[in-house]
Each structure stands twice: as structure tokens, then as C-alpha cells.
Scaffold this motif. Structure first.
Motif, PDB file in Angstrom:
ATOM      1  N   ALA A 427      65.285  30.568  49.041  1.00 41.06           N
ATOM      2  CA  ALA A 427      65.345  31.415  50.230  1.00 41.06           C
ATOM      3  C   ALA A 427      65.063  32.874  49.890  1.00 41.06           C
ATOM      4  O   ALA A 427      64.425  33.594  50.680  1.00 41.06           O
ATOM      5  N   ALA A 428      65.511  33.319  48.737  1.00 38.86           N
ATOM      6  CA  ALA A 428      65.262  34.708  48.337  1.00 38.86           C
ATOM      7  C   ALA A 428      63.766  34.974  48.201  1.00 38.86           C
ATOM      8  O   ALA A 428      63.273  36.044  48.604  1.00 38.86           O
ATOM      9  N   ILE A 429      63.038  34.026  47.619  1.00 46.21           N
ATOM     10  CA  ILE A 429      61.583  34.181  47.501  1.00 46.21           C
ATOM     11  C   ILE A 429      60.941  34.176  48.886  1.00 46.21           C
ATOM     12  O   ILE A 429      60.067  35.009  49.194  1.00 46.21           O
ATOM     13  N   LEU A 430      61.354  33.267  49.738  1.00 45.44           N
ATOM     14  CA  LEU A 430      60.742  33.156  51.062  1.00 45.44           C
ATOM     15  C   LEU A 430      61.055  34.362  51.937  1.00 45.44           C
ATOM     16  O   LEU A 430      60.260  34.732  52.810  1.00 45.44           O
ATOM     17  N   ARG A 431      62.214  34.971  51.732  1.00 47.16           N
ATOM     18  CA  ARG A 431      62.558  36.160  52.515  1.00 47.16           C
ATOM     19  C   ARG A 431      61.869  37.414  51.985  1.00 47.16           C
ATOM     20  O   ARG A 431      61.547  38.331  52.743  1.00 47.16           O
TER      21      ARG A 431
END
Length: 695
Positions: A427-431
Motif C-alpha cells: 500500500a505504501a508503494i501504491l500510495r
């Protein structure tokens, strides 16, 4: 007392019957029955004689055959109490509920405190029946085997077709003659597997792609399955599908099979294939934006491998976009200290050595070229050489001294803390970055099969899709090691094989079209010198093979000659011009009169346009090509036929074959009975023929 139920789709009827509240049995599965059919009479007509040397009654081949009823074949349920004693249930019906297209049948064994429920749901728009079974217990029990509702197999069939395979050699059709005994497939790898695709096709009376009746089965589960195709001594046949035996590791009170997809067609094996393709498009796969055209991929893996350099990747992206790519996928090597496959799996943070300013300089450049950005993850895996393993060796599935696969171990996806860790990092990468696509890999089998592992992975995928509904996900598992309707309910594309060899791809794609539509089947133009087979193929052959499915490139565009780049650009432009209908088309395999020609007809949903891809995969035994008979057309209609790649003809092809010279208008009857005369060619050549129905 006999109870009966019927389930209908436009092309098939399934009739079940039960006597004295016993488990239902299938008494008819075939072409649609007249609505006025007396099902009680039909049930009585299905009764079998009893001969000398037999029991005084025939034990019923029910939807869950019971050992307690002296059934002589494989039981549909094998269950033990917590002391290890086997339970032999004897079920009786407690309820039945049929509303519309859905039938629920409920049975109880009061002595053992067990309840069995079978569900059948018909999809009229796809000619599919979906069956599922569940078991609940008042006290914890240990489940060894639970079959989805068991189906009879036609005694009119001489053989069955199932699917074997290996890495870079998926979807190999295996034909086995029916005979007394069992055809058993059991996949204990813990994933769907290259080795045992969970499906079976049973053609009647030696039916072919285009003619005869056929039944087909697919078990939509990603964690390994068991298939039993059994012929009893009395001649009856049964087919069972379920999760691999023994993969429920703990006692429990509630168990459920995956969905078993069932279809029958009188239009040959193609009729069943169309049902699976349409069901996948309409009811299994959900795209973030259904109206978005399927984008042409570029994947950088076979151009740079682990050697990531931003200026170099920017140059590659520029070249890929010029060829027609619309999505750039950054593959393995962007994270941790990942310089090869021995380290850093599970360290899902950007490698500052390779990307000192993060991923945005590359992503911004990709966007400037008109492409979207995708990225590779392998969330379920971990290298022993990694900071995460150092901190959490207890997260690994299996023993610490297990055999590694590609230098990696498997994270235990049943653990909530593992799923939380993975969700947080992904999620950190996608955000942080503008990502519209994930290539989700799975590069080794499990050290032990475990249903909880698959359920945990499903949970993580479901969580990510809920949080990032605009991100598309591809299922890749060393290529085609995890392809099934269970994973496709959570993803939108499959990487059919790690082989980019066009010759191998032609066969793999051809077989996989039994279940997969073109829109979800990734197919890429590989390097001139194929890295997995050592073969060298022309750009035209590589390009047209990729254009038969969801098209992409996976090679170093810097290696292309001007002529190769021109050819690839033209084929890509053709695919883009046709993809609106082509990605929704039915793939109909042709009964080729020449074994050296592997041919398909892709028919648009409105039947107004089609494309034939005739792949010459070997030298013919005879001098000239045999006529290629088409299928699925209106016999009375006229079709304008165009050889789309007429310029590809060889100088040794010297005759007046009409397709070489000009377009021709022919009737559907002629095309399906007489067929087309293809130009002569060497092997490793694809002829592309377009047909337009005339007003």
C-alpha cells in the motif's frame, strides 16, 4: 417417494432425483429437455438392472457417494473425528430450496452431527452451471476429502482430456481412454500448478473441436486440487473435483469446496470453451475500468533483468512507446538490495542505490511517453538472505531446512501479521507512486500444501483490491503456475507462460483457450533469440502470435533492426485497430486437416466479423496446404475474406491461390465445408485472415 429437480441453461439441462430423502443423484445431463418432460418418469427410466454376482441393489452414484451405502467406488467425503476414527455418514434430506436459477439441497446425519449442503447455480447468459458443496459439524472434525457435487461421466465417451505441463510448457493436453479403474490427478504443490490444471473435458463419441457433444469441468481453486475420473465395474462413471486431499491441517466445524464450473454443449469442444471464455469475461474477472481498451504492455524483464539504471530504462521506455506500447511494467530488481535472485525478497522499499530520487523520475518519463506504469511484486515469498527473515524467521511456512526454490522460501499467509506487513508495504508503494498495474508473481511451490495459505492470499488480494480499486493485477506464478477461476476473481490478467518462444506460445495459447478468453491472456513479443528455448524466430511470427491474445512486448527494443521495428509497429497498430471486438471475441479452435497447422477463428460477439490465425508450426507431410475449414459462421451468409498479411508470402509460393491476389466473397457454407486454400509457407509462419459478413 421420488423427488426431482431440473436446472436449465439455453444449451443444457441437468436433472437430479432422490429416493426416500437420500442424497440426490444426476439422472440426466445433456441437451435441453422439453419443458413438459415428466422428471419422475425420467428418474425411473434411469434405473439400472441387477445381475448375478452383484448386490441386490445398485448403490447410488449420488452427488456425494457414501461408503455407508456400499458404494463400490471413491467416496465423496472422507472425514475423521478428533480421535482419528473415520466417520461414515449416512445423509438424509432436511430441506430443498429452488428459486430461479439456484438450487440448494440440505442433508443431515444426526448420529454424527453433520450437515451437507449442495448448491447449483445456472448462468443462462454463459451456458454455465456452478456447483459447490459444504460440510458443517456440531463438533470439530478432521477433513481429509470433500468433493464438490459429484457428476456422472458419459458412457458415450471413449476418452477424456485433462491437462499436464511444466515450466515453459503449460497446458499440455493429455488424452486418456476410459477403462475400468481410476484416472487420478492430485496436485500437492500448494498452487494451481503447471503440472495439473484443474479441469477435465469429456467428448462424446470422439467429438472434436467443432462437432459432437462434450461435457467439461473446471475447479476454481488456487491451492492444489484432486480429480478422480472413475469407471466402476458395472460401467458407471463418476467425476470428482475438490481441494487436494489432506490440506485442511486443523480440525474444524465448517468446510466448503471451491466452485466447480460445469458445462455441456452439442457444438463440440468449442461449445464448452465458449462457455468458459464468456463466463470468465462476464462473471469472474472484474476490470477497474471495463471501458478502457486493453493496453499494449511493455515489460522490461528480458531487457535488463536485475540491472536497473534510470537513464537506460527511460531510453527503453521511449523506444517501447514508439513501437506502440501503452503500459510500462517495471519487473524484479527495483527494491531492497536486489541484485540477483538470492536476496532481498520481502524488502518492499525502493532501492536507493538504483533509484536515488525514487521511482518518480522513471514514472514521469513513462507518463510523458503516453504510457501508464506497472510494477512487480512477489509478496508471498521471502529470501533467507533478507532483513525481514532476520527479524521474523517464524513467518516462514515449513521447516527451516526445507529445499529452497529459486533461493526463496514461502511466507505463511495464514498469519494475520504477515498479511498486515505485506499490505502495509504494498500500500505504501501504491500510495506514493502512480501505479495502475501490479504483476504479482509466485516463483516456487509450497513446502507443503495448506488450504489456509491459499485463503490467506485471497484475503490479502481482496484487501488490496478494496483499498486500490483502480489498480489492475496480473497473476503470474513462474508463468502459468497459478491460473484458475479462483485467482481470476481477484485479478484481471494471467501470465500464461514464462516462455516467450512464439512456437511454444502458439500451442500453449491454443490449449488454454479452452478456459481463458483473449482479454485476460497475456502474450508478449520476446527477444529475437529466445532466452528459454534458444530458438530464433522472425519478428512477423513473434508479433502475430502475441496479437492473438492480450498483446505486449518483453524484449530489449534496442536490439531491433529498422525492419523489425517497422514490422512490430505495423502488427501492433493492427491489433489496436481490432482490439475493441477482438478482446470480446469467442475463440473457436479449428479442426485442421493438416496437423502442421494450428488454427483458430476469433468470432465477434455480434458475429459480423472474424479473424482466423493459421499458425504453421511444422512442415506438412504433403506438398501443398490442405484446405482450412472454418466454423461458427452462418451457412447462408456471405463473407468478404481478406488475407491481412498478404505481403508475407514467400517467393517459393508461385501459384494463383486467390487469397494471395485479392479479396474474395464466399458463403459460410463453403467456408465451413470446403474451406480456404492457404498460400504455401515455411514453418513458423502465421496467416491472418479477416472475414466481414456482407449485408
Amino acid at each position: 417417494m421420488i423427488q426431482t429437480w431440473r436446472i436449465d441453461t439455453p444449451e443444457q439441462t441437468l436433472v437430479l432425483a432422490a429416493t426416500d430423502a437420500k442424497l440426490a443423484r444426476v439422472v440426466y445431463w445433456g441437451p435441453v429437455l422439453a419443458q413438459g418432460t415428466d422428471l419422475g418418469v425420467l428418474a425411473n427410466a434411469s434405473a439400472l438392472d441387477v445381475a448375478a454376482g452383484m448386490l441386490d441393489e445398485n448403490p447410488e452414484l449420488s452427488i456425494c457417494p457414501e461408503a455407508s451405502q456400499s458404494f463400490p467406488g471413491q467416496a465423496g467425503l472422507v472425514v475423521f473425528d478428533t480421535t482419528g476414527a473415520q466417520i461414515h455418514p449416512k445423509f438424509r434430506q432436511t430441506a430443498s430450496d429452488q428459486e430461479g436459477a439456484c438450487l440448494h439441497l440440505t442433508y443431515a446425519d444426526e448420529v454424527h452431527g453433520l450437515t451437507y449442503v449442495a448448491t447449483f447455480t445456472a448462468s443462462a447468459d454463459t451456458n454455465m452451471i456452478v456447483a459447490q458443496a459444504s460440510l458443517t459439524s456440531q463438533a470439530p472434525v478432521r477433513l481429509h476429502w470433500l468433493a464438490a457435487p459429484v457428476m456422472p461421466a458419459s458412457q458415450a465417451a471413449s476418452h477424456m482430456i485433462d491437462y499436464a505441463g511444466r515450466w515453459c510448457g503449460e497446458f499440455q493436453e493429455v488424452k486418456t481412454l476410459w477403462s475400468a479403474g481410476i484416472r487420478l490427478r492430485e496436485n500437492l504443490t500448494g498452487r494451481t500448478g503447471h503440472e495439473h490444471f484443474p479441469a477435465l473435458v469429456v467428448p462424446e463419441l470422439d467429438g472434436t473441436y467443432t462437432r459432437g457433444g462434450a461435457h467439461a469441468f473446471h475447479y476454481g481453486w488456487s491451492g492444489g486440487h484432486r480429480m478422480v475420473a472413475e469407471e466402476l465395474s458395472d460401467g458407471r462413471r463418476q467425476v470428482q473435483f475438490g481441494a487436494a486431499s489432506g490440506i485442511e491441517k486443523t480440525a474444524g466445524t465448517t468446510f466448503e469446496t471451491a466452485q466447480l464450473y460445469l458445462t455441456y454443449s452439442e457444438l463440440g469442444i468449442n461449445g464448452c470453451a465458449v462457455a468458459f471464455q464468456r463466463h470468465a469475461r462476464k462473471h469472474i474477472v472484474t476490470f477497474p475500468d471495463p471501458n478502457r481498451p486493453r493496453p499494449v504492455h511493455y515489460n522490461c524483464w528480458e531487457s535488463v533483468y536485475f540491472d536497473h539504471n534510470v537513464p537506460e530504462l527511460q531510453d527503453i521506455a521511449t523506444r517501447a512507446a514508439a513501437l506502440g506500447a501503452e503500459r510500462f511494467v517495471l519487473d524484479d530488481g527495483w527494491f531492497g538490495t536486489r541484485d540477483d535472485d538470492t536476496r532481498a525478497l520481502s524488502e518492499w522499499t525502493v532501492d536507493a542505490r538504483k533509484y536515488p530520487d525514487g521511482l518518480n523520475p522513471l514514472i514521469d518519463h513513462i507518463h510523458a511517453q503516453g504510457m501508464s506504469f506497472g510494477i512487480w511484486f512477489e509478496p508471498e515469498m521471502i529470501n533467507p538472505v533478507s532483513t525481514v527473515y532476520d527479524a521474523h524467521p517464524e513467518w516462514v511456512l515449513g521447516d527451516t531446512d526445507q529445499i529452497l526454490g529459486r533461493n526463496q522460501m514461502v511466507l505463511n499467509m495464514a498469519l494475520p501479521e504477515v498479511r498486515d506487513f505485506l499490505f502495509g508495504h504494498i500500500a505504501a508503494i501504491l500510495r506514493t507512486f502512480d501505479v495502475d498495474y501490479i504483476k504479482w508473481d509466485h516463483n516456487r511451490v509450497l513446502p507443503q500444501p495448506d488450504a489456509a495459505q491459499t485463503r490467506g492470499t485471497y484475503l490479502l488480494l481482496d484487501q488490496l483490491r478494496a483499498a486500490f480499486p483502480k489498480v489492475e493485477i496480473e497473476s503470474c506464478a513462474s508463468g502459468g503456475g497459478r491460473i484458475d477461476f479462483g485467482i481470476l476473481q481477484r485479478t484481471q490478467r494471467v501470465w500464461l507462460s514464462d516462455s516467450n518462444d512464439a512456437l511454444e506460445r502458439a500451442r500453449i495459447q491454443h490449449s488454454a483457450s479452452m478456459f481463458l478468453p483473449a482479454s485476460v491472456t497475456g502474450s508478449h513479443v520476446g527477444p529475437r533469440h529466445c532466452h528459454t528455448s534458444g530458438r530464433v524466430h522472425s519478428m512477423e511470427f513473434r508479433g502475430w502470435i502475441a496479437a492473438q491474445r492480450h498483446m505486449g512486448f518483453e524484449m530489449d527494443p534496442r536490439e531491433l533492426t529498422n525492419e523489425e521495428a517497422k514490422t512490430l509497429t505495423e502488427i501492433t497498430a493492427w491489433w489496436k485497430a481490432e482490439r475493441a471486438w477482438l478482446m470480446q471475441a469467442d475463440i473457436l479452435r479449428l479442426d485442421s486437416l493438416d496437423p502442421s497447422v494450428l488454427a483458430e477463428l476469433h468470432l465477434a460477439q455480434d458475429a459480423q466479423i472474424f479473424a482466423v490465425f493459421a499458425n504453421k508450426i511444422d512442415s506438412s507431410l504433403q506438398t501443398l496446404p490442405r484446405p482450412l475449414r472454418l466454423t461458427g459462421l452462418d451457412a447462408d451468409a456471405l463473407y468478404q475474406i481478406t488475407l491481412e498479411n498478404r505481403d508475407a508470402q514467400n517467393r517459393l509460393s508461385r501459384g494463383p491461390a486467390v487469397l494471395k491476389l485479392h479479396n474474395v466473397t464466399l458463403s459460410g457454407q463453403y467456408l465451413m465445408h470446403q474451406g480456404l486454400n492457404l498460400p504455401w509457407s515455411f514453418p513458423n509462419q502465421t496467416w491472418v485472415i479477416k472475414g466481414l459478413r456482407q449485408p
